[in-house]
Design a protein around this motif. Structure first.
Motif, PDB file in Angstrom:
ATOM      1  N   ILE A 172     -38.384  -3.083  44.576  1.00 25.24           N
ATOM      2  CA  ILE A 172     -37.893  -3.474  45.908  1.00 25.24           C
ATOM      3  C   ILE A 172     -37.866  -4.994  46.021  1.00 25.24           C
ATOM      4  O   ILE A 172     -36.934  -5.578  46.588  1.00 25.24           O
ATOM      5  CB  ILE A 172     -38.767  -2.845  47.006  1.00 25.24           C
ATOM      6  N   GLY A 173     -38.901  -5.650  45.483  1.00 24.32           N
ATOM      7  CA  GLY A 173     -38.934  -7.104  45.493  1.00 24.32           C
ATOM      8  C   GLY A 173     -37.783  -7.710  44.703  1.00 24.32           C
ATOM      9  O   GLY A 173     -37.160  -8.684  45.131  1.00 24.32           O
ATOM     10  N   VAL A 174     -37.498  -7.127  43.544  1.00 22.89           N
ATOM     11  CA  VAL A 174     -36.389  -7.621  42.714  1.00 22.89           C
ATOM     12  C   VAL A 174     -35.068  -7.533  43.471  1.00 22.89           C
ATOM     13  O   VAL A 174     -34.234  -8.447  43.420  1.00 22.89           O
ATOM     14  CB  VAL A 174     -36.315  -6.813  41.398  1.00 22.89           C
ATOM     15  N   ILE A 175     -34.882  -6.444  44.200  1.00 19.75           N
ATOM     16  CA  ILE A 175     -33.617  -6.214  44.890  1.00 19.75           C
ATOM     17  C   ILE A 175     -33.498  -7.045  46.161  1.00 19.75           C
ATOM     18  O   ILE A 175     -32.424  -7.585  46.472  1.00 19.75           O
ATOM     19  CB  ILE A 175     -33.463  -4.711  45.231  1.00 19.75           C
ATOM     20  N   THR A 176     -34.582  -7.171  46.924  1.00 19.85           N
ATOM     21  CA  THR A 176     -34.483  -7.726  48.283  1.00 19.85           C
ATOM     22  C   THR A 176     -34.956  -9.165  48.437  1.00 19.85           C
ATOM     23  O   THR A 176     -34.522  -9.850  49.366  1.00 19.85           O
ATOM     24  CB  THR A 176     -35.279  -6.847  49.262  1.00 19.85           C
ATOM     25  N   PHE A 177     -35.859  -9.649  47.583  1.00 23.36           N
ATOM     26  CA  PHE A 177     -36.396 -11.003  47.761  1.00 23.36           C
ATOM     27  C   PHE A 177     -35.374 -12.052  47.325  1.00 23.36           C
ATOM     28  O   PHE A 177     -34.561 -11.798  46.429  1.00 23.36           O
ATOM     29  CB  PHE A 177     -37.667 -11.202  46.933  1.00 23.36           C
ATOM     30  N   PRO A 178     -35.425 -13.249  47.917  1.00 17.85           N
ATOM     31  CA  PRO A 178     -34.614 -14.355  47.394  1.00 17.85           C
ATOM     32  C   PRO A 178     -34.999 -14.645  45.947  1.00 17.85           C
ATOM     33  O   PRO A 178     -36.140 -14.408  45.535  1.00 17.85           O
ATOM     34  CB  PRO A 178     -34.994 -15.530  48.307  1.00 17.85           C
TER      35      PRO A 178
END
Length: 274
Positions: A172-178
């Motif tokens: 989720i971090g890979v997809i959503t974080f800057p």
């Protein structure tokens, strides 16, 4: 016309299934040492790769559960030897790819340099003193957690699912974080991913895993899920403040910290819940 449309629909379904299967192979080839068939690293084959990232954790979880709950009960092993086996299973399965991110990030954070320099340190292949210290502390914490958990079957079961949960959050971090860099591995994965579909799949997996953890043991399950979310919140704050976004190394750093925190929380929570 109807026959032609039917053929086109069938072809699209076949291509979609092929893309999903290639994404699965790409995930295991990238994030584990499990032998996987070769696949071309193109946009179509990486489209759903992060959806299969948690299944690498599922392999670790199954091996952990078999070792802790089956091997530990039916094979006479010294407790410390069993603890060592449980500690090294994730490293053996993944080849230590995430531990590498943990150590690189530790060096970068401990440098107290400005953002550009921290990103340069992440790319440096040399291990600094803080990386060595972090590695020692990290594995000692795992040994301590497993020494406490090995007599708690429910704790072992929940932690086995935790390896999937940490990868759901990491994905989720890979997809959503800057992104801290436009040319890094994480940026490449994000560009090639079907973002909305992958994000929704990972969130759904997380919710299912949290429900299963709570079903196994309400107290320990809540503790594990909440601790994972708290580490994820801290990871978002840290990545943006010190690096301007996430990278592959930071994702590995989060995954390692998330898992060891869950293990420690379960170990301590089990002392009150037995």
């Amino acid at each position: 016309s109807c026959l032609w449309n039917s053929c086109l629909a069938q072809r699209r379904r076949c291509e979609s299934m092929k893309s999903v299967w290639n994404s699965c192979k790409a995930a295991f080839a990238m994030f584990s040492k499990i032998p996987a068939p070769m696949v071309d690293w193109n946009k179509e084959n990486m489209k759903y790769m992060m959806c299969f990232f948690p299944f690498v954790g599922a392999v670790i979880g199954v091996l952990t559960w078999l070792t802790g709950c089956v091997l530990g009960n039916y094979v006479k092993l010294e407790p410390f030897f069993l603890t060592v086996i449980l500690t090294v299973i994730p490293v053996v399965v993944t080849g230590g790819i995430h531990v590498d991110g943990l150590l690189d990030t530790s060096d970068a954070l401990s440098s107290w340099q400005e953002r550009t320099r921290r990103l340069e340190i992440l790319k440096d292949s040399h291990a600094g003193a803080f990386a060595v210290i972090t590695a020692c502390v990290y594995f000692i914490l795992w040994l301590g957690a497993w020494s406490q958990l090995q007599n708690n079957p429910k704790g072992i079961c929940i932690m086995s699912m935790g390896y999937m949960m940490s990868r759901c959050l990491s994905g989720i971090g890979v997809i959503t974080f800057p992104k801290a860099r436009t040319d890094g591995t994480v940026a490449e994965f994000s560009r090639n991913a079907s973002e909305i579909a992958v994000r929704n799949v990972l969130i759904t997996m997380f919710v299912i895993l949290a429900a299963l953890m709570i079903w196994v043991d309400p107290v320990l399950g809540v503790l594990a899920a909440v601790s994972a979310l708290l580490v994820f919140w801290w990871y978002h704050y840290m990545a943006l403040k010190y690096f301007g976004g996430t990278t592959g190394d930071l994702s590995g750093f989060f995954l390692c910290i998330c898992e060891v925190v869950m293990a420690l929380v379960l170990a301590l929570g089990g002392t009150f819940n037995l």
